[in-house]
Write an enzyme that holds these catalytic residues in place. Structure first.
Site, PDB file in Angstrom:
ATOM      1  N   SER A 136       0.842  -1.187   0.000  1.00  0.00           N
ATOM      2  CA  SER A 136       0.000   0.000   0.000  1.00  0.00           C
ATOM      3  C   SER A 136       0.883   1.245   0.000  1.00  0.00           C
ATOM      4  O   SER A 136       1.743   1.375  -0.874  1.00  0.00           O
ATOM      5  CB  SER A 136      -0.946  -0.027   1.209  1.00  0.00           C
ATOM      6  N   THR A 137       0.734   2.135   0.980  1.00  0.00           N
ATOM      7  CA  THR A 137       1.500   3.378   1.002  1.00  0.00           C
ATOM      8  C   THR A 137       3.007   3.110   0.972  1.00  0.00           C
ATOM      9  O   THR A 137       3.515   2.378   1.811  1.00  0.00           O
ATOM     10  CB  THR A 137       1.162   4.193   2.256  1.00  0.00           C
ATOM     11  N   HIS A 162      -2.484  -1.009  -3.438  1.00  0.00           N
ATOM     12  CA  HIS A 162      -3.489   0.038  -3.276  1.00  0.00           C
ATOM     13  C   HIS A 162      -3.034   1.301  -3.993  1.00  0.00           C
ATOM     14  O   HIS A 162      -1.957   1.825  -3.693  1.00  0.00           O
ATOM     15  CB  HIS A 162      -3.698   0.355  -1.794  1.00  0.00           C
ATOM     16  N   MET A 254      -0.255   1.293   5.004  1.00  0.00           N
ATOM     17  CA  MET A 254      -1.040   1.746   6.141  1.00  0.00           C
ATOM     18  C   MET A 254      -2.202   0.787   6.386  1.00  0.00           C
ATOM     19  O   MET A 254      -2.782   0.248   5.446  1.00  0.00           O
ATOM     20  CB  MET A 254      -1.574   3.151   5.862  1.00  0.00           C
ATOM     21  N   ASP A 257      -4.632  -4.515   5.909  1.00  0.00           N
ATOM     22  CA  ASP A 257      -5.038  -5.380   4.804  1.00  0.00           C
ATOM     23  C   ASP A 257      -3.936  -6.382   4.475  1.00  0.00           C
ATOM     24  O   ASP A 257      -2.785  -6.000   4.277  1.00  0.00           O
ATOM     25  CB  ASP A 257      -5.368  -4.539   3.563  1.00  0.00           C
TER      26      ASP A 257
END
Length: 314
Positions: A136-137, A162, A254, A257
Site C-alpha cells: 500500500s502506502t 493500493h 497503512m 489489509d
C-alpha cells in the site's frame, strides 16, 4: 510555454494525471510541485515516475507548512525536497534555486526493460511455487526496488497494490519498464505462468486465484475487504487451498489489509514474510502481519527479492 532559459521547455499541468502523462512522455529534468498535489494518495505514482526518470523535484510550500507536511506525509522524507517560501523571500531566490537544479548533472537513467532482461539472471524456472505480494502506502517504490531483482523467467507472481483508480495502468507500465519479466495488469481467467507478474491496482474488483491447476486469475465483484478493493486479504485467502506452493509477503502500507490472509496462508503451509520497519515507508500492514504471527520472518526491502526467489527453491 516559453522559458527564460534558452533550450528549456516549461510544461504546466493542473492535475496529477496530466502531470504523470507529461512526465512519462517528456522525461523532464526538474519539477516544481504545488503542495496540494503531494497530499493526494496518487502522488506516490508521480514520485515513482520522477525516480524512474531521474527527475529532480521539490514541493513548493510556505515555511509554516513544511514541518507539518513532512509529519503527515511520510513519503516526503523519501527523497523529496521542499522549497520553503516565506514572506521575506524574493523571487530572485526562487529563480536562482531553479537555475542551480536544472544545471546539475543527471544520474544515469533507470534501467529499461531491455537492459533489465540483459542484466537479470536467466536460470530456468524449475519450481511450482507462486509468489504473492501485497502493498500500500510506499508500495509503488518498494515494488520498483523489488521487481528490478526478478529474473525474466521468475516464478508466477501476483500483486495487489493500493492506488488511485486512474493510475493502475500507469503503475503496470512503470514496473514493466524496469522488470526483466513481463508485468501485466490483472485480467480475469488468465493462467499463471513463469516470467509474468500480474498486478491488480486501481481496479473495482477483487483479484483471486482459482484452486485447481493450472491456477488462473479470478476477478470478482464485491464489497471492500479490509477497507480496500482490490484487497490483499482477498488475494491471499484465495490461495489457501494450495498454500504449500505459495511464497507470500506484505510490503509497506497503512492499515492491516493482508495480515489476516497471510496468517491463513501460513497456517496452511505457505512461506510468509513481511517487510521490516526500517525499510518501510509506513510500518502498518507489515507490523500487523508480524505481531499476529502471520509472517515467519521480517526482511529488509533490499533483501526481499532474493528472499522470495530463494524461498521458491526450497
Amino acid at each position: 510555454m516559453e522559458s527564460a532559459y534558452p533550450g528549456i521547455q516549461v510544461l504546466l499541468a493542473n492535475n496529477l494525471m496530466t502531470a504523470y502523462n507529461q512526465a512519462e512522455a517528456a522525461s523532464p529534468t526538474f519539477a516544481f510541485v504545488e503542495d496540494g498535489f503531494t497530499k493526494l494518495p496518487e502522488f506516490e505514482m508521480m514520485m515513482a515516475m520522477f525516480s524512474a526518470l531521474d527527475t529532480r523535484w521539490v514541493s513548493v510550500m510556505d515555511s509554516h507548512s513544511a514541518a507539518p507536511a513532512r509529519k503527515s506525509n511520510p513519503l516526503l522524507d523519501r527523497g523529496a525536497g521542499i522549497f520553503e517560501l516565506s514572506k521575506s523571500d524574493h523571487p530572485v531566490q526562487f529563480v536562482q534555486y531553479f537555475d542551480m537544479m536544472v544545471k546539475a548533472p543527471r544520474r544515469s537513467a533507470a534501467p529499461s526493460r531491455q537492459s533489465a532482461r540483459g542484466g537479470a539472471p536467466a536460470a530456468a524456472n524449475d519450481t511450482d511455487k507462486i509468489i504473492l505480494i501485497g502493498s500500500s502506502t510506499g508500495g509503488v517504490e518498494a515494488l520498483r526496488s523489488l521487481l528490478v531483482g526478478f529474473p525474466a523467467n521468475c516464478p508466477p507472481t501476483v500483486i495487489v497494490q493500493h492506488t488511485g483508480k486512474n493510475f493502475g495502468a500507469g503503475l503496470v507500465a512503470l514496473l514493466d519498464r524496469i522488470c526483466a519479466a513481463s508485468v501485466v495488469g490483472a485480467e480475469d481467467s488468465i493462467a499463471l505462468k513463469p516470467g509474468t507478474v500480474h498486478i491488480a491496482a486501481g481496479q473495482k474488483r477483487h483479484l483471486g486465484l482459482t484452486p485447481r491447476q493450472p491456477h488462473k486469475t479470478r476477478l470478482k465483484e464485491g464489497p471492500a475487504i479490509s477497507g480496500h478493493t482490490p484487497s490483499v486479504d482477498a488475494l491471499f485467502s484465495s490461495a489457501v487451498p494450495f498454500a504449500k506452493n505459495v511464497v507470500a509477503t506484505i510490503l509497506t502500507g497503512m492499515g492491516q489489509d493482508g495480515a489476516k490472509g497471510l496468517l491463513e496462508l501460513r497456517k496452511a503451509g505457505a512461506t510468509t514474510f513481511a517487510q521490516d520497519e526500517q525499510s518501510s515507508v509506513v510500518y502498518g500492514m507489515p507490523r500487523v502481519a508480524w505481531q499476529t504471527g502471520a509472517a515467519q520472518k521480517q526482511v529488509s526491502l533490499a533483501r526481499m527479492a532474493g528472499t522470495l526467489l530463494q524461498a521458491c527453491k526450497a
